[in-house]
Write an enzyme that holds these catalytic residues in place. Sequence first.
Site, PDB file in Angstrom:
ATOM      1  N   ASP A 174       0.857  -1.194   0.000  1.00  0.00           N
ATOM      2  CA  ASP A 174       0.000   0.000   0.000  1.00  0.00           C
ATOM      3  C   ASP A 174       0.892   1.243   0.000  1.00  0.00           C
ATOM      4  O   ASP A 174       2.013   1.223   0.506  1.00  0.00           O
ATOM      5  CB  ASP A 174      -0.921   0.017   1.229  1.00  0.00           C
ATOM      6  CG  ASP A 174      -2.198   0.818   0.984  1.00  0.00           C
ATOM      7  OD1 ASP A 174      -3.276   0.200   0.894  1.00  0.00           O
ATOM      8  OD2 ASP A 174      -2.110   2.061   0.862  1.00  0.00           O
ATOM      9  N   ASN A 176      -5.154  -4.459  -6.887  1.00  0.00           N
ATOM     10  CA  ASN A 176      -6.418  -3.860  -6.463  1.00  0.00           C
ATOM     11  C   ASN A 176      -6.322  -2.374  -6.106  1.00  0.00           C
ATOM     12  O   ASN A 176      -7.335  -1.673  -6.099  1.00  0.00           O
ATOM     13  CB  ASN A 176      -6.904  -4.691  -5.254  1.00  0.00           C
ATOM     14  CG  ASN A 176      -7.917  -3.982  -4.420  1.00  0.00           C
ATOM     15  OD1 ASN A 176      -9.083  -3.916  -4.794  1.00  0.00           O
ATOM     16  ND2 ASN A 176      -7.481  -3.423  -3.289  1.00  0.00           N
ATOM     17  N   TYR A 226     -12.038   7.596 -14.473  1.00  0.00           N
ATOM     18  CA  TYR A 226     -12.198   6.345 -13.719  1.00  0.00           C
ATOM     19  C   TYR A 226     -12.740   5.247 -14.638  1.00  0.00           C
ATOM     20  O   TYR A 226     -12.225   4.123 -14.671  1.00  0.00           O
ATOM     21  CB  TYR A 226     -13.136   6.590 -12.538  1.00  0.00           C
ATOM     22  CG  TYR A 226     -13.255   5.414 -11.592  1.00  0.00           C
ATOM     23  CD1 TYR A 226     -12.262   5.145 -10.654  1.00  0.00           C
ATOM     24  CD2 TYR A 226     -14.359   4.558 -11.630  1.00  0.00           C
ATOM     25  CE1 TYR A 226     -12.363   4.063  -9.780  1.00  0.00           C
ATOM     26  CE2 TYR A 226     -14.475   3.481 -10.768  1.00  0.00           C
ATOM     27  CZ  TYR A 226     -13.475   3.241  -9.843  1.00  0.00           C
ATOM     28  OH  TYR A 226     -13.578   2.169  -8.980  1.00  0.00           O
ATOM     29  N   LYS A 237     -10.863   1.778 -15.685  1.00  0.00           N
ATOM     30  CA  LYS A 237     -11.388   0.454 -15.334  1.00  0.00           C
ATOM     31  C   LYS A 237     -11.717  -0.373 -16.587  1.00  0.00           C
ATOM     32  O   LYS A 237     -11.595  -1.597 -16.567  1.00  0.00           O
ATOM     33  CB  LYS A 237     -12.610   0.602 -14.416  1.00  0.00           C
ATOM     34  CG  LYS A 237     -12.253   1.204 -13.043  1.00  0.00           C
ATOM     35  CD  LYS A 237     -11.261   0.336 -12.272  1.00  0.00           C
ATOM     36  CE  LYS A 237     -10.999   0.831 -10.874  1.00  0.00           C
ATOM     37  NZ  LYS A 237     -10.038  -0.013 -10.131  1.00  0.00           N
ATOM     38  N   ILE A 286     -19.548  -0.851  -3.029  1.00  0.00           N
ATOM     39  CA  ILE A 286     -19.149  -1.606  -1.843  1.00  0.00           C
ATOM     40  C   ILE A 286     -18.875  -0.606  -0.720  1.00  0.00           C
ATOM     41  O   ILE A 286     -18.280   0.457  -0.959  1.00  0.00           O
ATOM     42  CB  ILE A 286     -17.864  -2.442  -2.125  1.00  0.00           C
ATOM     43  CG1 ILE A 286     -18.005  -3.269  -3.427  1.00  0.00           C
ATOM     44  CG2 ILE A 286     -17.522  -3.332  -0.940  1.00  0.00           C
ATOM     45  CD1 ILE A 286     -19.111  -4.297  -3.448  1.00  0.00           C
ATOM     46  N   THR A 289     -16.823   0.811   1.622  1.00  0.00           N
ATOM     47  CA  THR A 289     -15.391   0.855   1.970  1.00  0.00           C
ATOM     48  C   THR A 289     -15.059   2.298   2.347  1.00  0.00           C
ATOM     49  O   THR A 289     -15.827   3.223   2.054  1.00  0.00           O
ATOM     50  CB  THR A 289     -14.510   0.476   0.753  1.00  0.00           C
ATOM     51  OG1 THR A 289     -14.660   1.509  -0.243  1.00  0.00           O
ATOM     52  CG2 THR A 289     -14.863  -0.863   0.155  1.00  0.00           C
TER      53      THR A 289
HETATM   54  P1  NAD Z   1      -9.987   2.207  -0.369  1.00  0.00           P
HETATM   55  O1  NAD Z   1      -9.729   3.659  -0.575  1.00  0.00           O
HETATM   56  O2  NAD Z   1     -10.670   1.748   0.876  1.00  0.00           O
HETATM   57  O3  NAD Z   1      -8.629   1.388  -0.505  1.00  0.00           O
HETATM   58  C1  NAD Z   1      -7.730   1.653  -1.545  1.00  0.00           C
HETATM   59  C2  NAD Z   1      -6.324   1.416  -1.049  1.00  0.00           C
HETATM   60  O4  NAD Z   1      -5.433   1.652  -2.138  1.00  0.00           O
HETATM   61  C3  NAD Z   1      -5.914   2.398   0.081  1.00  0.00           C
HETATM   62  O5  NAD Z   1      -5.333   1.691   1.143  1.00  0.00           O
HETATM   63  C4  NAD Z   1      -4.901   3.321  -0.589  1.00  0.00           C
HETATM   64  O6  NAD Z   1      -3.897   3.794   0.290  1.00  0.00           O
HETATM   65  C5  NAD Z   1      -4.333   2.389  -1.657  1.00  0.00           C
HETATM   66  N1  NAD Z   1      -3.724   3.144  -2.751  1.00  0.00           N
HETATM   67  C6  NAD Z   1      -4.223   4.242  -3.381  1.00  0.00           C
HETATM   68  N2  NAD Z   1      -3.364   4.671  -4.295  1.00  0.00           N
HETATM   69  C7  NAD Z   1      -2.298   3.834  -4.260  1.00  0.00           C
HETATM   70  C8  NAD Z   1      -1.081   3.760  -4.975  1.00  0.00           C
HETATM   71  N3  NAD Z   1      -0.767   4.667  -5.906  1.00  0.00           N
HETATM   72  N4  NAD Z   1      -0.218   2.763  -4.687  1.00  0.00           N
HETATM   73  C9  NAD Z   1      -0.519   1.846  -3.724  1.00  0.00           C
HETATM   74  N5  NAD Z   1      -1.644   1.875  -3.007  1.00  0.00           N
HETATM   75  C10 NAD Z   1      -2.525   2.854  -3.275  1.00  0.00           C
HETATM   76  O7  NAD Z   1     -10.799   1.742  -1.661  1.00  0.00           O
HETATM   77  P2  NAD Z   1     -11.661   0.437  -2.009  1.00  0.00           P
HETATM   78  O8  NAD Z   1     -13.066   0.883  -2.145  1.00  0.00           O
HETATM   79  O9  NAD Z   1     -11.303  -0.716  -1.164  1.00  0.00           O
HETATM   80  O10 NAD Z   1     -11.145   0.201  -3.501  1.00  0.00           O
HETATM   81  C11 NAD Z   1     -10.245  -0.823  -3.857  1.00  0.00           C
HETATM   82  C12 NAD Z   1     -10.337  -1.036  -5.345  1.00  0.00           C
HETATM   83  O11 NAD Z   1     -11.669  -1.430  -5.684  1.00  0.00           O
HETATM   84  C13 NAD Z   1     -10.034   0.202  -6.187  1.00  0.00           C
HETATM   85  O12 NAD Z   1      -9.309  -0.186  -7.337  1.00  0.00           O
HETATM   86  C14 NAD Z   1     -11.413   0.696  -6.569  1.00  0.00           C
HETATM   87  O13 NAD Z   1     -11.392   1.439  -7.757  1.00  0.00           O
HETATM   88  C15 NAD Z   1     -12.136  -0.618  -6.735  1.00  0.00           C
HETATM   89  N6  NAD Z   1     -13.590  -0.537  -6.643  1.00  0.00           N
HETATM   90  C16 NAD Z   1     -14.186  -0.098  -5.511  1.00  0.00           C
HETATM   91  C17 NAD Z   1     -15.558  -0.046  -5.464  1.00  0.00           C
HETATM   92  C18 NAD Z   1     -16.303   0.425  -4.249  1.00  0.00           C
HETATM   93  O14 NAD Z   1     -17.518   0.616  -4.344  1.00  0.00           O
HETATM   94  N7  NAD Z   1     -15.656   0.611  -3.113  1.00  0.00           N
HETATM   95  C19 NAD Z   1     -16.314  -0.438  -6.580  1.00  0.00           C
HETATM   96  C20 NAD Z   1     -15.653  -0.881  -7.715  1.00  0.00           C
HETATM   97  C21 NAD Z   1     -14.282  -0.938  -7.740  1.00  0.00           C
END
Ligand code: NAD
Length: 256
Positions: free
Chosen positions: A41, A94, A160, A164, A193, A195
């Site tokens: 991370d 991810n 975004y 994706k 989700i 989060t």
């Molecule tokens: P989150 O913000 O809770 O977690 C994301 C993590 O990625 C964080 O810990 C952050 O520090 C880390 N991060 C960000 N930029 C970074 C980088 N340059 N290098 C390394 N780490 C980095 O987000 P989440 O909701 O758990 O999302 C995780 C993934 O799921 C993302 O790719 C997001 O686009 C995707 N996603 C999320 C949702 C949703 O509804 N939450 C839906 C579809 C896709």
Amino acid sequence: MAKTMREFEGRVALVTGGGSGIGQTTALAFAREGAKVVVVDLNAASAEETANTIEKGGGQAVAVKADVSKAAEVETAVGAAVKKYRRLDCAFNNAGVGSMGTPIDLHKEEDFDRTIAINLKGVWLCIKYEIPQMLKNGGGCIVNTSSIMGVTGIEGSAAYVASKHGVVGLTRTASLEYAKHGVRVNAICPGVIETPMNIRYAKINPDLVARNIARTPLGRYGQTPEIAEVVVWLCSDAASFVHGHTMVVDGAWTAQ
Ligand code: NAD
């Protein structure tokens, strides 16, 4: 009585964005199934927290701070995994960032570049450095995080959505390039989700939660274990013929 062998015993899983949300829950899920976990991370403290939680639960984990958009840092993170655990079997690419509702004509170029650099180039860099390590032990499994926005569009999030969609294309191409080498590559497309990422957006735009729930036929946000379970399954032997697939886990958002 002999202890039952857990499926990922002896395997090493790397999870990017493992300090929060979907990545954190998936890192814990891999550990529960017996994997040694490399938690990557940008936020070193949160990666440490996930790794500590795994170790306190009797598992093995190492935290690595890396920015997935920087080649040298990704190479170092993958190298750290191999140095510590001598192999790499599974990777959940991810880490990602969202981008806020701005139409294209008003969107700042630097925000577009940053979103693509982390969400798309970041996944490409991870695959690039993970594959050679997986090939050394005869194969592996990669799951890349796309989104429902990787298969549909939505107004106000062009960067975004483009990033994706790019992850879906990368996944398909990687699955073709490495099929003969024993590396399975799939993408997961979560719906909305609950989060920290979405909690941040809900604070900025309180109407968003009701809109997201209304747009999701199951009528609720998904929870991180509902994604983690699918990722672990995609990396398991039960999914041995699932390859090059884009799996939506979205409460039927994309069924409409
Ligand atoms: P989150 O913000 O809770 O977690 C994301 C993590 O990625 C964080 O810990 C952050 O520090 C880390 N991060 C960000 N930029 C970074 C980088 N340059 N290098 C390394 N780490 C980095 O987000 P989440 O909701 O758990 O999302 C995780 C993934 O799921 C993302 O790719 C997001 O686009 C995707 N996603 C999320 C949702 C949703 O509804 N939450 C839906 C579809 C896709």
